[in-house]
Design an enzyme around this catalytic site. Structure first.
Site, PDB file in Angstrom:
ATOM      1  N   ASN A 208      -1.594   2.592   5.488  1.00 51.02           N
ATOM      2  CA  ASN A 208      -0.710   1.509   5.064  1.00 51.02           C
ATOM      3  C   ASN A 208      -0.253   0.797   6.322  1.00 51.02           C
ATOM      4  OD1 ASN A 208       1.269  -0.147   3.921  1.00 51.02           O
ATOM      5  ND2 ASN A 208       2.834   1.445   4.088  1.00 51.02           N
ATOM      6  N   GLY A 209      -0.515  -0.508   6.401  1.00 49.64           N
ATOM      7  CA  GLY A 209      -0.121  -1.267   7.589  1.00 49.64           C
ATOM      8  C   GLY A 209      -1.219  -2.249   7.939  1.00 49.64           C
TER       9      GLY A 209
ATOM     10  N   LYS B 200      13.631 -15.047  -9.979  1.00 46.43           N
ATOM     11  CA  LYS B 200      13.339 -14.015 -11.002  1.00 46.43           C
ATOM     12  C   LYS B 200      12.361 -14.579 -12.020  1.00 46.43           C
ATOM     13  CE  LYS B 200      14.233 -10.994  -9.678  1.00 46.43           C
ATOM     14  NZ  LYS B 200      14.770 -10.986  -8.377  1.00 46.43           N
TER      15      LYS B 200
ATOM     16  N   TRP C 261      -2.573  -2.872  -1.603  1.00 47.00           N
ATOM     17  CA  TRP C 261      -2.238  -4.287  -1.730  1.00 47.00           C
ATOM     18  C   TRP C 261      -3.117  -4.969  -0.689  1.00 47.00           C
ATOM     19  CZ3 TRP C 261      -0.262  -8.404   1.147  1.00 47.00           C
ATOM     20  CH2 TRP C 261       0.199  -9.499   0.393  1.00 47.00           C
TER      21      TRP C 261
ATOM     22  N   LYS D  89       6.103  -4.439  -3.851  1.00 45.01           N
ATOM     23  CA  LYS D  89       7.540  -4.189  -3.718  1.00 45.01           C
ATOM     24  C   LYS D  89       8.012  -4.288  -2.274  1.00 45.01           C
ATOM     25  CE  LYS D  89      11.525  -2.786  -5.334  1.00 45.01           C
ATOM     26  NZ  LYS D  89      12.264  -3.842  -6.053  1.00 45.01           N
TER      27      LYS D  89
ATOM     28  N   CYS E 289       0.836  -1.181   0.000  1.00 41.14           N
ATOM     29  CA  CYS E 289       0.000   0.000   0.000  1.00 41.14           C
ATOM     30  C   CYS E 289       0.885   1.251   0.000  1.00 41.14           C
ATOM     31  CB  CYS E 289      -0.952   0.108   1.194  1.00 41.14           C
ATOM     32  SG  CYS E 289      -2.084  -1.264   1.323  1.00 41.14           S
TER      33      CYS E 289
ATOM     34  N   GLU F 243      18.429 -17.380  -7.011  1.00 39.49           N
ATOM     35  CA  GLU F 243      17.931 -16.063  -7.408  1.00 39.49           C
ATOM     36  C   GLU F 243      17.427 -16.090  -8.857  1.00 39.49           C
ATOM     37  OE1 GLU F 243      16.925 -13.451  -6.255  1.00 39.49           O
ATOM     38  OE2 GLU F 243      17.204 -11.825  -7.677  1.00 39.49           O
TER      39      GLU F 243
ATOM     40  N   HIS G 123      18.987 -37.551  -6.012  1.00 44.81           N
ATOM     41  CA  HIS G 123      18.301 -37.975  -4.783  1.00 44.81           C
ATOM     42  C   HIS G 123      16.792 -37.747  -4.871  1.00 44.81           C
ATOM     43  CE1 HIS G 123      22.111 -38.821  -2.918  1.00 44.81           C
ATOM     44  NE2 HIS G 123      22.541 -37.619  -3.302  1.00 44.81           N
TER      45      HIS G 123
ATOM     46  N   GLU H  15       8.702 -15.170 -10.436  1.00 42.60           N
ATOM     47  CA  GLU H  15       7.899 -14.031  -9.974  1.00 42.60           C
ATOM     48  C   GLU H  15       7.415 -13.131 -11.104  1.00 42.60           C
ATOM     49  OE1 GLU H  15       9.682 -11.157  -7.281  1.00 42.60           O
ATOM     50  OE2 GLU H  15      11.623 -11.402  -8.221  1.00 42.60           O
TER      51      GLU H  15
ATOM     52  N   ARG I  65       3.960  -0.405  -4.938  1.00 39.38           N
ATOM     53  CA  ARG I  65       3.771  -0.906  -3.571  1.00 39.38           C
ATOM     54  C   ARG I  65       2.510  -1.749  -3.428  1.00 39.38           C
ATOM     55  NH1 ARG I  65       6.818   1.842   0.160  1.00 39.38           N
ATOM     56  NH2 ARG I  65       5.427   1.192   1.818  1.00 39.38           N
TER      57      ARG I  65
HETATM   58  O1  M6R Z   1      12.966  -4.902   0.413  1.00 38.16           O
HETATM   59  P1  M6R Z   1      13.570  -6.225   0.729  1.00 38.16           P
HETATM   60  O2  M6R Z   1      14.912  -6.394   0.083  1.00 38.16           O
HETATM   61  O3  M6R Z   1      13.629  -6.516   2.199  1.00 38.16           O
HETATM   62  O4  M6R Z   1      12.615  -7.280   0.071  1.00 38.16           O
HETATM   63  C1  M6R Z   1      12.811  -8.651   0.256  1.00 38.16           C
HETATM   64  C2  M6R Z   1      11.947  -9.442  -0.689  1.00 38.16           C
HETATM   65  O5  M6R Z   1      10.598  -9.161  -0.480  1.00 38.16           O
HETATM   66  C3  M6R Z   1      12.299  -9.132  -2.154  1.00 38.16           C
HETATM   67  O6  M6R Z   1      13.633  -9.380  -2.427  1.00 38.16           O
HETATM   68  C4  M6R Z   1      11.414  -9.990  -3.091  1.00 38.16           C
HETATM   69  O7  M6R Z   1      11.753 -11.336  -2.969  1.00 38.16           O
HETATM   70  C5  M6R Z   1      11.539  -9.495  -4.515  1.00 38.16           C
HETATM   71  N1  M6R Z   1      10.252  -9.520  -5.133  1.00 38.16           N
HETATM   72  C6  M6R Z   1      12.440 -10.311  -5.353  1.00 38.16           C
HETATM   73  O8  M6R Z   1      12.558  -9.832  -6.644  1.00 38.16           O
END
Ligand code: M6R
Length: 608
Positions: free
Chosen positions: A101-102, A485, A75, A603, A2, A481, A504, A488, A27
């Site tokens: 927001n929260g 990517k 969100w 985000k 949010c 990672e 395994h 997501e 956000r």
């Molecule tokens: O803001 P942060 O680095 O703490 O966020 C951590 C994760 O939420 C963030 O890296 C998330 O996994 C991303 N969507 C990855 O691209």
């Protein structure tokens, strides 16, 4: 999650609020709304869906005249992303409007109490209790009312409030959710993030937990929970509005991928002086360092994977054992952490709820906490004993790219810095590592330039049911990672496996044409990964290998190739991830995905 914005000044608020919301849409983008005050009346417009619909519904804000207002992009947590659940919420008497927001953790009890008092609810949100509490406690003094209301709340909030009795003012309050005041000329603002402010001002005040703000066009008053005025320093934001624009790229993600040579350089450069690494932000003596028995790296998502990638260099150069722990697990794990533990917390946003909780848990156990964080003035940055900024500039795409590479870069620099302080890195090694670090930006650029075929490969792999990412040691950490990517942003099922583990169990999933992305950049272990490539190929897999141009053995086994320049694996993650970011980007593009705003994500994950 949010985003909230507020405006008070001498021009119409709605267009300013809409511009701000567009910048905050990363956000959360389930629904959006505005409340604007004119002649003592609050009008509200809400839509389910994106800010673009809100712009359309309000004729770019023109249909909502008025000089003070608040806005929200959501969100969804409590209740579906409908118009009813969208913010702002109005009090029953129409005197108050709020954005939030929260999460209000005790909203169920409060809701029952308020219903008992005769208030009716229009939404399923936790937020709505706040606006009815305002109505219930209001006796003509907004400051007192706001303080009374937040004293009833448990949880986290950045709040924006309008009261129709004070048509020239907006109010704000903060507890465990980011909130920044923007200082303009004859106008003032608040927002969840500076990106929403820089088009209007670069002078900001970072609110702290427990702070309240009363804003009008010509004044900003910050006060605390006793009503006393608090004096706060303002800060000047160094980056400009272009940093938060797409700048000709189709997506922020692509722009941010391309920005990585510069972002890594900006992270390294201020910390190198006369051929030596200098961390002015870290005042740990050699004796204190020698007292550290273990290092724990904790974070979430990609930031956690950055920790996994950096662990190898840190452990090797410092000789101190390094554990990596997901923040969401660590916080409830009764961890074996004490004053002899160095905890490294990693976060791009600095507002991730699990990361903050893990950090608090570690501090409570006596650990020294060093934070690697991108957003200046964020909660993680404020809570740490030592804060090292990554200087990546604003990262807007939900999928992190430059956030990750700059985090890993800092870990590499810390490894060399601590290793030398501990007397474990010789002069010769130190000079070699320094050269390798200084070359990272150039090697990242080469990794971008070496893969013009990433888009073409995406055409081949975009319709796959599932993709396997395999690698060993550092290659495995980077595969984690790479797979994140891919999933997501492209919504393809992608999983990373330690290549040696395939036999395994996982190898049972390999069938004719299953795509296997094999990371083969760690020379020490390459022959072993090669055996795993042969094994999956024997079962029909299509292998896309990531390796060096002259790596003949791998070249002859793989069906397709991605390349990086030949580098030592100790610092290779920031280079190796580039082709995988590009591949994920182009696969998502082939699949027509909303790359910068993937479904169900936000985000900044400020909820547990
Ligand atoms: O803001 P942060 O680095 O703490 O966020 C951590 C994760 O939420 C963030 O890296 C998330 O996994 C991303 N969507 C990855 O691209």
């Amino acid at each position: 999650m949010c985003g909230i914005v507020g405006f008070a000044g001498l021009r119409d608020a709605a267009p300013v609020l809409l511009d701000g919301l567009k910048k905050l849409e990363y956000r959360g983008y389930d629904s959006a709304g505005l409340a604007v005050m004119k002649d003592g009346t609050i009008s509200v417009t809400k839509v389910s869906g994106r800010i673009a619909s809100l712009c359309e519904r309000t004729d770019e804000g023109r249909s909502m005249p008025g000089f003070t207002g608040i806005g929200h992009t959501r969100w969804a947590t409590h209740g579906a992303p409908t118009e009813e659940n969208a913010h702002p919420h109005l009090s029953n008497d129409g005197r108050f409007a709020i954005v939030h927001n929260g999460i209000i953790e005790n909203y169920i009890q409060l809701r029952e109490e308020l219903i008992g008092q005769g208030y009716h609810f229009d939404s399923e949100t936790d937020t709505e209790v706040i606006v009815h509490l305002l109505e219930m406690y209001y006796r003509g003094n907004m400051r007192k009312t706001l303080i009374k209301v937040v004293n009833r709340l448990k949880g986290s909030y950045a709040l924006g409030v309008l009261c129709s009795d004070e048509p020239e003012k907006i109010y704000a309050a903060r507890e465990a959710s980011p909130l920044i005041i923007g200082l303009g000329l004859d106008e003032n603002y608040f927002a969840s993030d500076v990106t929403a402010l820089v088009a209007n001002t670069r002078n900001v005040i970072y609110m702290d937990d427990g702070d309240f703000a009363e804003l009008s066009g010509d004044s900003v008053v910050i006060f605390d929970g006793t009503g006393r005025t608090v004096s706060k320093e303002s800060t000047r934001i160094s980056w400009d509005v272009q940093a938060a624009e797409k700048g000709g790229f189709d997506h922020f993600m692509l722009k941010e991928i391309m920005e990585q040579p510069g972002a890594v350089k900006a992270t390294i450069a201020p910390r190198i002086s006369e051929g030596r690494i200098v961390f002015d932000e870290i005042d740990i003596s050699s004796a204190e360092l020698a007292d550290i028995r273990k290092t724990v790296i904790t974070a979430c998502g990609s930031a956690y994977y950055a920790g996994c990638a950096g662990k190898y260099a840190l452990e090797k150069l410092t000789g101190i054992p390094v554990e990596t722990a997901l923040a969401s697990e660590l916080r409830y794990s009764d961890p074996l952490i004490d004053e002899h533990t160095l905890v490294i917390v990693i976060s791009q946003s600095g507002e991730t709820a699990d990361t903050i909780a893990a950090m608090k848990e570690c501090r409570a156990r006596g650990a020294r906490v060093l934070a690697i964080v991108n957003v200046v003035g964020s909660t993680v940055a404020k809570l740490a004993d030592h804060t090292v900024y990554t200087w990546a500039g604003p990262e807007i795409a939900v999928a992190t790219t430059k956030g990750y590479t700059t985090q890993v870069t800092v870990l590499y620099m810390l490894a060399v810095f601590f290793g030398e302080k501990l007397g474990r890195v010789s002069k010769k090694e130190y000079d070699k590592y320094m050269m390798m670090i200084a070359r990272l930006p150039r090697h990242i650029q080469q990794a971008i330039d070496m893969n013009p075929l990433a888009a073409a490969l995406a055409k081949k792999y975009h319709s796959s049911k599932a993709l396997f990412f395999i690698g060993r040691n550092t290659d495995y950490a980077i595969a984690l990672e790479g797979a994140l990517k891919m999933k997501e942003i492209s919504y393809l099922h992608a999983e990373a496996y330690a290549a040696g583990e395939l036999k395994h169990g996982t190898i049972a999933l390999i069938e004719e044409h299953t795509p296997v992305i094999a990371l083969c950049c760690n020379q020490k272990i390459m022959e072993k990964t090669l055996s795993n490539i042969v094994e999956v190929k024997a079962r029909g897999a299509e292998v896309l290998a990531l390796t060096f141009r002259d790596n003949q053995k791998i070249l002859s086994e793989a069906d397709d190739l991605l390349f990086i320049p030949k580098v030592d694996s100790i610092f290779s993650a920031v280079i190796e991830i580039l082709p995988l970011q590009l591949l994920a980007y182009y696969v998502a593009r082939e699949n027509g995905c909303d790359i910068d705003k993937p479904k169900n994500l936000a985000k900044s994950v400020t909820v547990e």
